[in-house]
Design an enzyme around this catalytic site. Sequence first.
Site, short mmCIF file in Angstrom:
data_model
loop_
_atom_site.label_atom_id
_atom_site.label_comp_id
_atom_site.label_asym_id
_atom_site.label_seq_id
_atom_site.Cartn_x
_atom_site.Cartn_y
_atom_site.Cartn_z
N HIS A 94 -3.35 -5.94 1.71
CA HIS A 94 -3.14 -6.23 3.04
C HIS A 94 -3.74 -7.83 3.46
O HIS A 94 -3.67 -8.53 2.67
CB HIS A 94 -4.03 -5.28 4.01
CG HIS A 94 -3.71 -3.82 3.52
ND1 HIS A 94 -2.40 -3.19 4.18
CD2 HIS A 94 -4.10 -2.73 2.87
CE1 HIS A 94 -2.54 -1.90 3.75
NE2 HIS A 94 -3.44 -1.81 3.04
N ARG A 120 -13.30 5.09 -1.89
CA ARG A 120 -12.08 4.52 -1.83
C ARG A 120 -12.00 2.99 -2.38
O ARG A 120 -13.35 2.49 -2.70
CB ARG A 120 -11.59 4.31 -0.31
CG ARG A 120 -11.25 5.45 0.50
CD ARG A 120 -10.99 5.25 2.00
NE ARG A 120 -10.03 4.58 2.25
CZ ARG A 120 -8.43 4.92 2.01
NH1 ARG A 120 -8.54 6.18 1.96
NH2 ARG A 120 -7.56 4.16 2.18
N CYS A 150 0.84 -1.14 0.04
CA CYS A 150 -0.06 0.22 -0.12
C CYS A 150 0.72 1.34 0.09
O CYS A 150 1.36 1.50 -1.13
CB CYS A 150 -1.07 0.05 1.14
SG CYS A 150 -2.42 1.15 1.16
#
Length: 264
Positions: A207, A132, A95
């Site tokens: 993640h 997002r 990220c």
Amino acid sequence: MELKIGWLYPKLMSTYGDRGNVICLQQRCQWRGIDAAIVPLDRQSEASQFDLVDVIVGGGAQDRQQEIVMRDLQGAKAEKFRGKIDGGTPGVFTCGSPQLLGKYYEPALGQRIDGLGVFDLVTKHPGIDAPRCIGNVVLEITASPLAEELRAILGETPIAIGFENHGGRTYLGNVAPLGKVIKGYGNNGEDGWEGAFYGNAIATYSHGPLLPKNPFIADWLIQTALRHKYQEAISLSKLDDSLALQARKAMFERLDCANLVNTL
């Protein structure tokens, strides 16, 4: 045998549980009798600390933390870091870390943050009102030679699963994508690619954390780090990953990817 795991800015860049990647690497080494020490690479570290590490892990961060990191990751530190990646030291960067390793990151608010330029990619936030990219992500790893080496470990096509939560959109230049998106947004929700791969360094938005969900990637990092350090072929002993495999199977079924189960 021993490995030193470099952990990039543990207090500033460990969003969304990315410290789990460090824990996973260390534990899978210890289960095999390989000594594994964690070396923090942070604001208190000298540039020479980068010379000590055999594999590097970097996690996510908020925009403010990324600015702090990039103010510190300059000069000799930046050169040492760049030299490690260019020299083949393996790593996994999640990220915020790939954004820093790219050419630049344009946040929703504030000034452009220049990166190290290790990866030929740029990241731009489309604005504070833009949605997002959040949710589970599944990808087929296609980058060469990573995909071939993972296939040798697995005996099947390497399919990775993770969880993405990012506002920025990443666009690749002259660098290989890590893999092809099967479920989720990936780098930008447009071109169908996720992550990037350069040298032996993995960049990803996944993640999860990534490595406990995909232990074959952790083993590739360990094997590659040992081979790079000792300059000899390394074969790792098998571990009991039945719990991780059950979790992957359950997630594939939940995400309507049951046809991928036989890749386990």
